[in-house]
Design an enzyme around this catalytic site. Structure first.
Site, PDB file in Angstrom:
ATOM      1  N   ASP A  33       0.827  -1.206   0.000  1.00  0.00           N
ATOM      2  CA  ASP A  33       0.000   0.000   0.000  1.00  0.00           C
ATOM      3  C   ASP A  33       0.865   1.262   0.000  1.00  0.00           C
ATOM      4  O   ASP A  33       2.094   1.203   0.142  1.00  0.00           O
ATOM      5  CB  ASP A  33      -0.903   0.019   1.235  1.00  0.00           C
ATOM      6  CG  ASP A  33      -2.006  -1.026   1.162  1.00  0.00           C
ATOM      7  OD1 ASP A  33      -2.376  -1.420   0.045  1.00  0.00           O
ATOM      8  OD2 ASP A  33      -2.492  -1.442   2.231  1.00  0.00           O
ATOM      9  N   TYR A  82       6.264 -10.072   6.815  1.00  0.00           N
ATOM     10  CA  TYR A  82       6.185  -8.622   6.973  1.00  0.00           C
ATOM     11  C   TYR A  82       6.778  -8.248   8.326  1.00  0.00           C
ATOM     12  O   TYR A  82       6.631  -8.972   9.312  1.00  0.00           O
ATOM     13  CB  TYR A  82       4.740  -8.139   6.904  1.00  0.00           C
ATOM     14  CG  TYR A  82       4.225  -7.971   5.503  1.00  0.00           C
ATOM     15  CD1 TYR A  82       4.353  -6.763   4.826  1.00  0.00           C
ATOM     16  CD2 TYR A  82       3.601  -9.031   4.852  1.00  0.00           C
ATOM     17  CE1 TYR A  82       3.870  -6.603   3.545  1.00  0.00           C
ATOM     18  CE2 TYR A  82       3.112  -8.888   3.553  1.00  0.00           C
ATOM     19  CZ  TYR A  82       3.251  -7.668   2.909  1.00  0.00           C
ATOM     20  OH  TYR A  82       2.779  -7.519   1.634  1.00  0.00           O
TER      21      TYR A  82
END
Length: 247
Positions: free
Chosen positions: A53, A111
């Site tokens: 994002d 992540y």
């Protein structure tokens, strides 16, 4: 002869509106396409291991593309770097099987989320960490991480979208917390994640560590009858696509 090139890249997401191509916004995919076109003269379709994002960074991201170029596959990164902006780096390249798919061939992704606990955070870190100065019970956070592990319905941990109907069952293979000086670092490893899932998991764990929710309330997020949303969604600044495993 058609070749399938696997390219490892990294990027600073601060000035990108995310990875995915989109009109009127600077993004990683379009920058890659322009650079590859400069090198191959082709309009190549690029497949990414994941789509980050706006503001999210990638320490390690993989993309693949088909090409008829005669360039040595292992040299593609060197050919591309002069045409890439300073906030994208082509790290390595190699030829892979034609049926290889950067997204669907991945076994898992990790992540990393970085939190600065300093009362005053140096401005050079503002795009690369989330600042949280509340007193935190790290043992409660670790208990929450143990609850997150395994297969669950993570519907409470995704971005709300009324028009989106997807399978919200995901399996977190591993997740843990590390301390580095004043920094707290979360790691989450899974085959796939829902939109904003990592940022919401990190945010809800912080709420748990602040004792704003109890461990029992945290467990309720995973119940089939749950209607509550986990929150907050932490900023993208502290989030990094850290590694991708194909083995």
């Amino acid at each position: 002869m058609i070749k399938n090139i696997l390219l490892e890249i990294a990027y600073d997401g601060s000035n990108f509106h995310g990875y995915q191509s989109q009109n009127d916004h600077r993004n990683v995919e379009d920058e890659l396409k322009k650079a590859i076109h400069k090198v191959t003269g082709e309009n190549n379709r690029i497949i990414a291991a994941g789509r980050t994002d706006k503001g999210v960074h990638a320490f390690c991201q993989y993309v693949n593309f088909l090409t008829a170029s005669k360039i040595n596959p292992s040299s593609f990164n060197f050919h591309l770097d002069p045409y890439l902006p300073d906030d994208i780096l082509a790290i390595s390249a190699k030829e892979v099987d034609l049926n290889f798919h950067a997204r669907f061939s991945a076994k898992d992704k990790t992540y990393k989320y970085v939190i600065c606990r300093d009362k005053i955070m140096h401005p050079v870190y503002r795009n690369y960490m989330e600042q949280i100065t509340y007193k935190l019970d790290l043992e409660k956070i670790k208990d929450g991480l143990e609850i997150i592990k395994g297969e669950h319905d993570f519907k409470a941990f995704m971005r709300v979208d009324k028009d989106l109907e997807i399978n919200t069952i995901r399996t977190i293979d591993d997740c843990y917390l590390e301390e580095e000086g004043s920094k707290l670092i979360f790691y989450f490893r899974a085959n796939s994640f829902l939109h904003n899932q990592v940022r919401i998991m990190a945010g809800s764990l912080i709420e748990l560590g602040r004792s704003r929710i109890s461990l029992d309330e945290f467990k309720e997020y995973f119940l089939p009858t749950n209607k509550k949303r986990a929150n907050p969604t932490l900023s993208p600044n502290g989030l990094y696509l850290w590694s991708i495993n194909y083995e």
